[in-house]
Structures are given as structure tokens and as C-alpha cells.
Design an enzyme around this catalytic site. Structure first.
Site, PDB file in Angstrom:
ATOM      1  CG  ASP A 142      -2.001  -1.071   1.141  1.00 24.62           C
ATOM      2  OD1 ASP A 142      -2.091  -1.756   0.111  1.00 24.62           O
ATOM      3  OD2 ASP A 142      -2.723  -1.246   2.141  1.00 24.62           O
ATOM      4  CB  CYS A 192      -2.556  -2.733   5.216  1.00 23.16           C
ATOM      5  SG  CYS A 192      -4.182  -2.021   4.870  1.00 23.16           S
ATOM      6  CE  LYS A 231      -3.444  -4.362   0.988  1.00 23.61           C
ATOM      7  NZ  LYS A 231      -4.350  -3.660   1.888  1.00 23.61           N
TER       8      LYS A 231
END
Length: 229
Positions: free
Chosen positions: A23, A168, A135
Site C-alpha cells: 500500500d 494492513c 486488494k
């Protein structure tokens, strides 16, 4: 190779190791992204960029696979969770799906695929041969093909970087550990805004959790040193 780490050094088979970059995208780490628009301090993520660049460069030189995870939703937000589902409730205040103008003047949408907001940060842009896995939940393994990609390559060890540490990154490490991957988290290659100004941050708490129960913790300098050796 053997890498100095906590709670003890970890020996890694380079032929069975991949690097995860989780991310590191505009919505989390860039001015004008989702976090920045919401008034969230992105400096911990910004600080993680340079060490991550060095770790990724060293891994590429050693022919290790680089796998980028991108948090994003479809344009119709169908995979953002049903109305009033927890994922939707927690993300709605951050403006998920809203139309915005990116810093370069283009129309974009918060946390939506194929927009500036979900592009990887420019300094960490993937190159040919890198793998990109979209995702739509915190863990990189939830309803994605990440596990299959890693299994097909014979991967057993994961060097983990990205943001945010306690959300995450930790979620992905937990799921990886449940699947018997050995995870090495590079502490300077991840960042966490939550409780960053507290006596003990969520970043520090996650590092301790990982090294005690889910994997190992080291840093980019030790990783690069081990690869050079």
C-alpha cells in the site's frame, strides 16, 4: 543468507524469498491523497519511502521477486462491503469513492482502482517483472491471488515493507504466518500515523507483536548488508 533480527537472527533461502511492498500509494503517502485530505499525518509513511527504495533496489539486484499490494476498490464500490458493513463504515468518513482532483489537475477518486489516488508512489513505481496484486481489505491475502502467486514461485520467506504498520502490514503478516510463511518486517520501511504522537505508538506495538509471535523484525540496513555479504 542470515539477517540480524529480533528476537534472533533469521536464515533465509534467497531462492525462496520475495519482498512485499504494501500500500505504498498516493492515497496513503502523498499530498492530496486520502490520508492527507482527511488531516492524517503522513510523515511516518513519507519517512519509510527512502529506506524502502534501498531495500527494493538491493532485492532487485539479488533477483528477488518484488510484489506490490494496492488497496483499491472497483468503480462501483461493489467490493467495498455492503451498506453498513464494518469495512464501509470505517472507510466512509475518509471519503472512499468520492471524486477529487489530483495534484496534477486530473479527475480522480479516493481509493478507487485505475486512478491517481491508488497509483504507487512515484519513487517506488514498479518496473517490468514486478508483480502487482490489488486488494480490497486490510490483508493482502483476503480474496486475492497473492498466496497462489507466491506458491507458484516456491516462496517461503517474505521481507515485508509498506503501510500502515498496525493495519494492513500487520494484517498481511498475520495471514502469512497462518499460511506458514516466514515473515521479516523491516521496521524503517513501514510507517503508522495512529498514535504516532503517543508515548508508545501503534507502530512500536506492532513491531513487538510481530517479533514475539508472528515473525522477525529487522531494518533496511541489515537487509542490504546481508544481501551484499
Amino acid at each position: 543468507m542470515t539477517i540480524e533480527a529480533k528476537p534472533e537472527p533469521i536464515r533465509i533461502d534467497l531462492g525462496k524469498c520475495a519482498v512485499l511492498v504494501i500500500d505504498m500509494q498516493n492515497d496513503f503517502g502523498a499530498k492530496g491523497g486520502m490520508f492527507n485530505r482527511a488531516g492524517i499525518d503522513i510523515s511516518p509513511i513519507e519517512r519509510a519511502v527512502a529506506p524502502t527504495m534501498r531495500a527494493v533496489a538491493a532485492a532487485r539486484s539479488a533477483a528477488m521477486p518484488i510484489v506490490y499490494l494496492k488497496m483499491q476498490h472497483t468503480a462501483d464500490l461493489a467490493n467495498a462491503g455492503r451498506f453498513a458493513a464494518p469495512h464501509w463504515i470505517k472507510h466512509k468518513p475518509l471519503g472512499v469513492g468520492e471524486t477529487v482532483v489530483s495534484p496534477d489537475g486530473r479527475p480522480s477518486r479516493v481509493l478507487v482502482e485505475d486512478t491517481w489516488n491508488t497509483d504507487i508512489l512515484p519513487s517506488l513505481t514498479p518496473i517490468e517483472g514486478d508483480v502487482i496484486v490489488p486488494k480490497h481489505r486490510y490483508s493482502g491475502f483476503f480474496e486475492t491471488n497473492l498466496d497462489g502467486i507466491l506458491r507458484d514461485r516456491g516462496i517461503e520467506y517474505l521481507v515485508v515493507t509498506g503501510c500502515t504498520t498496525s493495519i494492513c502490514v500487520e494484517s498481511t503478516i498475520r495471514d502469512a504466518m497462518f499460511r506458514d510463511y516466514h515473515c521479516l518486517l523491516l521496521e524503517d520501511c513501514t510507517g503508522e500515523p495512529i498514535a504516532n504522537d503517543s508515548p508508545r505508538s501503534n507502530h512500536e506495538a506492532s513491531l513487538l507483536t510481530v517479533q514475539l509471535l508472528f515473525g522477525w523484525v529487522s531494518n533496511s540496513a541489515q537487509f542490504v548488508k546481508a544481501l551484499a555479504g
